[in-house]
Design a protein around this motif. Structure first.
Motif, PDB file in Angstrom:
ATOM      1  N   LYS A 186       2.957  -0.543  -1.059  1.00 42.85           N
ATOM      2  CA  LYS A 186       2.379  -0.876   0.244  1.00 42.85           C
ATOM      3  C   LYS A 186       3.375  -0.597   1.374  1.00 42.85           C
ATOM      4  N   ALA A 226       3.545   3.179   1.852  1.00 43.19           N
ATOM      5  CA  ALA A 226       2.319   3.652   2.478  1.00 43.19           C
ATOM      6  C   ALA A 226       2.284   3.296   3.959  1.00 43.19           C
ATOM      7  N   SER A 227       2.727   2.089   4.305  1.00 39.61           N
ATOM      8  CA  SER A 227       2.737   1.665   5.703  1.00 39.61           C
ATOM      9  C   SER A 227       3.746   2.452   6.530  1.00 39.61           C
ATOM     10  N   ARG A 233       0.893   7.707   4.164  1.00 39.37           N
ATOM     11  CA  ARG A 233       0.391   8.587   3.096  1.00 39.37           C
ATOM     12  C   ARG A 233      -0.249   7.705   2.030  1.00 39.37           C
ATOM     13  N   PHE A 234      -1.331   7.058   2.435  1.00 40.28           N
ATOM     14  CA  PHE A 234      -1.968   6.057   1.593  1.00 40.28           C
ATOM     15  C   PHE A 234      -2.571   6.655   0.321  1.00 40.28           C
ATOM     16  N   VAL A 258       0.203   7.556  -2.239  1.00 40.46           N
ATOM     17  CA  VAL A 258       0.905   6.352  -2.702  1.00 40.46           C
ATOM     18  C   VAL A 258       0.041   5.561  -3.670  1.00 40.46           C
TER      19      VAL A 258
END
Length: 222
Positions: free
Chosen positions: A176, A179-180, A184-185, A188
């Motif tokens: 998380k 990603a934050s 690049r959600f 990830v």
């Protein structure tokens, strides 16, 4: 195009760090939760009336309240009573208590499947009730309950991802953060999912091996 530098230099090092924390939660919680479930299951079947009711109440409470709330209560509410846990400790205690409650249901069912004649025969031979439970009934019940208990361990692997709610930065928490920071959600969380799938697959293989090793001849089919 696949950005290998992102994976090798940023994502994988962070997830591997979180993986170690996840394993440090899952392994002791699985072992202690199983042992706690055996003890609680024995209490709920063979204990005195007041202790059975207490065990049933504990199990109903822990199974009825979402794990996320249990984590919040242990980490954020208990300090109001002067009881403090580090993030890792809060997550581990919560997982053990919750897993033991679920495991006790599998153990209780297995205990009730043991023929009463074995208990009567043990008592006729001079065994006390505690000796009968510890040396005759509980070992058989634990082996019979392995498939169900193994299923709960699989669930534990997956709901260990909630530990980040109390700032215990395990696999999900590290993912998380990356990603934050990078937005690049997709990359990830697909990778995080692959980590969990691998852990579940390995655990399933190991649990099947244990079931086969401890299988009771004549009970079930193999």
């Amino acid at each position: 195009m696949l950005d290998t530098a992102f994976f090798t230099q940023t994502l994988l090092p962070a997830l591997n760090k979180g993986l170690l924390v996840s394993l440090a939660l899952i392994i002791p919680a699985s072992i202690l939760g199983f042992l706690g479930g055996v003890a609680l299951g024995c209490v709920r079947v063979f204990g005195p009336g007041w202790l059975r009711r207490l065990g049933d109440g504990y199990t109903s409470l822990l199974r009825g309240v979402p794990l996320a709330i249990q984590l919040m209560m242990i980490y954020y509410a208990l300090p109001k009573l002067g009881i403090y846990f580090a993030p890792y400790g809060a997550a581990l205690v919560s997982f053990i208590l919750c897993t033991a409650a679920y495991q006790s249901e599998y153990i209780r069912g297995a205990l009730l499947s043991i023929r009463k004649g074995q208990i009567l025969a043990a008592e006729a031979l001079g065994f006390t009730r505690i000796q009968t439970v510890l040396w005759i009934v509980a070992p058989q019940a634990a082996r019979r309950a392995l498939p169900g208990c193994g299923n709960e361990i699989i669930y534990l692997i997956k709901y260990s991802s909630l530990a980040y709610l109390v700032t215990c930065m395990e696999l999900m928490g590290e993912g998380k953060v990356v990603a934050s920071d990078t937005f690049r959600f997709t990359e990830v969380f697909i990778t995080v999912g692959a980590y969990y799938l691998t852990m579940v697959s390995l655990a399933t293989w190991l649990l099947h091996a244990l079931e086969k090793h401890y299988h009771i001849p004549g009970f079930g089919s193999r």
